[in-house]
Scaffold this motif. Structure first.
Motif, mmCIF file in Angstrom:
data_model
loop_
_atom_site.group_PDB
_atom_site.id
_atom_site.type_symbol
_atom_site.label_atom_id
_atom_site.label_comp_id
_atom_site.label_asym_id
_atom_site.label_seq_id
_atom_site.Cartn_x
_atom_site.Cartn_y
_atom_site.Cartn_z
ATOM 1 N N LEU A 282 0.848 -1.192 0.000
ATOM 2 C CA LEU A 282 0.000 0.000 0.000
ATOM 3 C C LEU A 282 0.885 1.245 0.000
ATOM 4 O O LEU A 282 1.736 1.411 0.872
ATOM 5 N N ARG A 283 0.644 2.125 -0.973
ATOM 6 C CA ARG A 283 1.337 3.414 -1.040
ATOM 7 C C ARG A 283 0.277 4.509 -0.955
ATOM 8 O O ARG A 283 -0.441 4.769 -1.920
ATOM 9 N N ASP A 284 0.208 5.118 0.188
ATOM 10 C CA ASP A 284 -0.774 6.175 0.432
ATOM 11 C C ASP A 284 -0.088 7.523 0.280
ATOM 12 O O ASP A 284 0.695 7.936 1.136
ATOM 13 N N GLU A 285 -0.349 8.222 -0.826
ATOM 14 C CA GLU A 285 0.274 9.509 -1.113
ATOM 15 C C GLU A 285 -0.770 10.622 -1.156
ATOM 16 O O GLU A 285 -0.583 11.641 -1.842
ATOM 17 N N LEU A 286 -1.839 10.461 -0.423
ATOM 18 C CA LEU A 286 -2.898 11.468 -0.389
ATOM 19 C C LEU A 286 -2.486 12.658 0.471
ATOM 20 O O LEU A 286 -1.837 12.495 1.511
ATOM 21 N N ARG A 287 -2.897 13.845 0.048
ATOM 22 C CA ARG A 287 -2.685 15.062 0.828
ATOM 23 C C ARG A 287 -4.039 15.566 1.325
ATOM 24 O O ARG A 287 -5.028 15.538 0.587
ATOM 25 N N ALA A 288 -4.083 16.019 2.573
ATOM 26 C CA ALA A 288 -5.344 16.471 3.183
ATOM 27 C C ALA A 288 -6.394 15.361 3.116
ATOM 28 O O ALA A 288 -7.529 15.571 2.694
ATOM 29 N N ARG A 289 -5.986 14.182 3.548
ATOM 30 C CA ARG A 289 -6.846 12.989 3.460
ATOM 31 C C ARG A 289 -8.180 13.186 4.169
ATOM 32 O O ARG A 289 -9.208 12.643 3.752
ATOM 33 N N GLU A 290 -8.188 13.965 5.247
ATOM 34 C CA GLU A 290 -9.405 14.125 6.042
ATOM 35 C C GLU A 290 -10.494 14.901 5.308
ATOM 36 O O GLU A 290 -11.650 14.916 5.742
ATOM 37 N N THR A 291 -10.168 15.540 4.189
ATOM 38 C CA THR A 291 -11.172 16.320 3.457
ATOM 39 C C THR A 291 -11.797 15.539 2.301
ATOM 40 O O THR A 291 -12.572 16.101 1.527
ATOM 41 N N VAL A 292 -11.457 14.257 2.167
ATOM 42 C CA VAL A 292 -12.051 13.451 1.084
ATOM 43 C C VAL A 292 -13.555 13.337 1.322
ATOM 44 O O VAL A 292 -13.990 12.951 2.412
ATOM 45 N N PRO A 293 -14.397 13.670 0.334
ATOM 46 C CA PRO A 293 -15.853 13.543 0.515
ATOM 47 C C PRO A 293 -16.249 12.097 0.802
ATOM 48 O O PRO A 293 -15.598 11.153 0.337
ATOM 49 N N ASP A 294 -17.316 11.930 1.577
ATOM 50 C CA ASP A 294 -17.757 10.588 1.959
ATOM 51 C C ASP A 294 -18.063 9.730 0.745
ATOM 52 O O ASP A 294 -17.687 8.548 0.700
ATOM 53 N N ARG A 295 -18.762 10.310 -0.220
ATOM 54 C CA ARG A 295 -19.127 9.525 -1.394
ATOM 55 C C ARG A 295 -17.899 9.084 -2.180
ATOM 56 O O ARG A 295 -17.811 7.939 -2.650
ATOM 57 N N THR A 296 -16.933 9.971 -2.311
ATOM 58 C CA THR A 296 -15.699 9.618 -2.996
ATOM 59 C C THR A 296 -14.955 8.524 -2.239
ATOM 60 O O THR A 296 -14.421 7.583 -2.842
ATOM 61 N N GLY A 297 -14.937 8.625 -0.906
ATOM 62 C CA GLY A 297 -14.274 7.602 -0.109
ATOM 63 C C GLY A 297 -14.933 6.244 -0.239
ATOM 64 O O GLY A 297 -14.259 5.209 -0.335
ATOM 65 N N ARG A 298 -16.272 6.217 -0.230
ATOM 66 C CA ARG A 298 -16.984 4.948 -0.381
ATOM 67 C C ARG A 298 -16.697 4.320 -1.741
ATOM 68 O O ARG A 298 -16.473 3.111 -1.854
ATOM 69 N N THR A 299 -16.700 5.140 -2.783
ATOM 70 C CA THR A 299 -16.451 4.608 -4.119
ATOM 71 C C THR A 299 -15.020 4.090 -4.236
ATOM 72 O O THR A 299 -14.779 3.037 -4.844
#
Length: 392
Positions: A282-299
């Motif tokens: 797993l390579r997690d390179e997300l920035r400001a991960r906490e602002t990901v919309p719920d729908r985007t996260g579920r998808t």
């Protein structure tokens, strides 16, 4: 037949209000026209005026039965309108009901009979104060208005029913996608551990017990997920407008993760795959991960879930790289790549192609894009790549 005119159907409050209003309008027409004729002079022959009033009131009363026998009531009133003037209000209401509850061919036939009845009436009882052609034109205009209004109401009702059916179909498709994603993931884990026991019967008893426990837990979770799906399908919908739009349909995997899956649950999904023997990075390179919309996260969760399920099914033992990149305003990119050789039968996705097809629909509904296929011109591993919106 419309549901409201079926035998034994209990009329709703709205139906009763509509019936009362139509009956009242027909009675008002009889009373108003009667007063007008008394102030001037009844149509000849004058002795028919009292009978006209009595028959017209009976015609108004017959409107209460128009939902059950719309065509019969309309034809009867049309026939009576050949002689009786005051029954015109009830006849127009009956024509309106036929146009709503029956096919246009039937309502057109009733309209044709009413045209003949209007001609007969003008010939039998001409109005001394109005030219016959003007009287006929007025009658046909009113009848055409009732027919057109009824057909318009019928068309709008059919349009609403069609949209409701389309919404129900889309919700069923959304539920089917969730069934595939959730149960496919669980059953693929179960298959991996069962296969390990089958091909290694002499394994250490502790390993056998651990694999059996994972199989039992996976089977239990799969049954729980299936019960949740059945519960959603059995839940009352509350009528045609009840189905939820597919872009807001709830995820139905509460026993897989606590609540609807989100981006935060990917670590648990990766851990489950690792326990099943998958070589996963797993390579997690997300920035400001906490602002990901719920729908985007579920998808994104569903994309990874489906891609890992396909890798376990079509490329067992292959190494898998999961990469998450993106930032607010740029979008979220999910990429799952395995190093399976070209001989691995990847192309269809799980479920004979329905997995990736359903996944593409899910991503499109979320406003994103999905790509999948082999690397290096078909010689390398398999890649699933999805881009999802992530507003600034």
């Amino acid at each position: 037949m419309d549901s409201s005119d079926a035998p034994g159907h209990r009329r709703s409050r709205r139906d009763r209000l509509v019936d009362t209003a139509i009956f009242a309008l027909a009675v008002v027409f009889v009373l108003y026209t009667s007063v007008e004729r008394l102030n001037t002079a009844p149509l000849p022959p004058a002795w028919l005026f009292t009978t006209d009033q009595l028959v017209s009131m009976l015609g108004c009363a017959a409107l209460w039965l128009r939902r059950r026998w719309p065509v019969g009531i309309a034809v009867t009133l049309v026939a009576l309108s050949c002689v009786f003037e005051l029954i015109a209000g009830a006849m127009l209401a009956a024509q309106f009901s036929v146009a709503i509850h029956r096919r246009p061919r039937v309502s057109g036939a009733v309209f044709g009979l009413s045209v003949l009845a209007a001609i007969v009436f003008v010939c039998l009882r001409p109005d001394p104060d109005m030219p016959p052609l003007a009287l006929l034109t007025l009658g046909l205009s009113l009848q055409a208005t009732a027919l057109g209004w009824g057909l318009l109401v019928q068309h709008r009702r059919r349009l609403v029913l069609a949209r409701a059916e389309q919404a129900r179909h889309q919700v069923r498709e959304a539920i089917a996608r969730d069934i595939h994603d959730v149960l496919g993931h669980r059953l693929s884990l179960l298959s991996v551990h069962a296969g390990a026991l089958e091909f290694n019967p002499g394994a250490d008893p502790a390993d056998v017990a651990r694999a059996a426990r994972v199989i039992r837990e996976s089977a239990h979770q799969a049954l729980q997920d299936l019960r949740e799906v059945i519960g959603v399908l059995r839940a009352p919908t509350g009528g045609p407008a009840a189905p939820t739009a597919p872009d807001t349909a709830p995820d139905i995997a509460p026993n897989v993760v606590p609540g609807p899956p989100s981006l935060a649950d990917l670590e648990r999904l990766v851990a489950e795959s690792g326990q099943a023997g998958m070589r996963l990075e797993l390579r997690d390179e997300l920035r400001a991960r906490e602002t990901v919309p719920d729908r985007t996260g579920r998808t994104a969760y569903r994309v990874v879930q489906e891609a890992l399920t396909n890798a376990r099914k079509h490329a067992p033992g292959a190494g898998v790289l999961l990469r998450l990149t993106g930032a607010p305003g740029e979008g979220l990119t999910v990429e799952v790549v395995d190093d399976a050789p070209a001989a691995a039968g990847h192309g269809g996705g799980s479920g004979g192609g329905h997995g990736l097809t359903g996944l593409a629909e899910r991503v499109t509904l979320a406003g994103g894009r999905l790509e999948h296929g082999r690397l290096d011109g078909g010689r390398g591993g398999w890649r699933v790549r999805a881009w999802l919106p992530w507003p600034a």
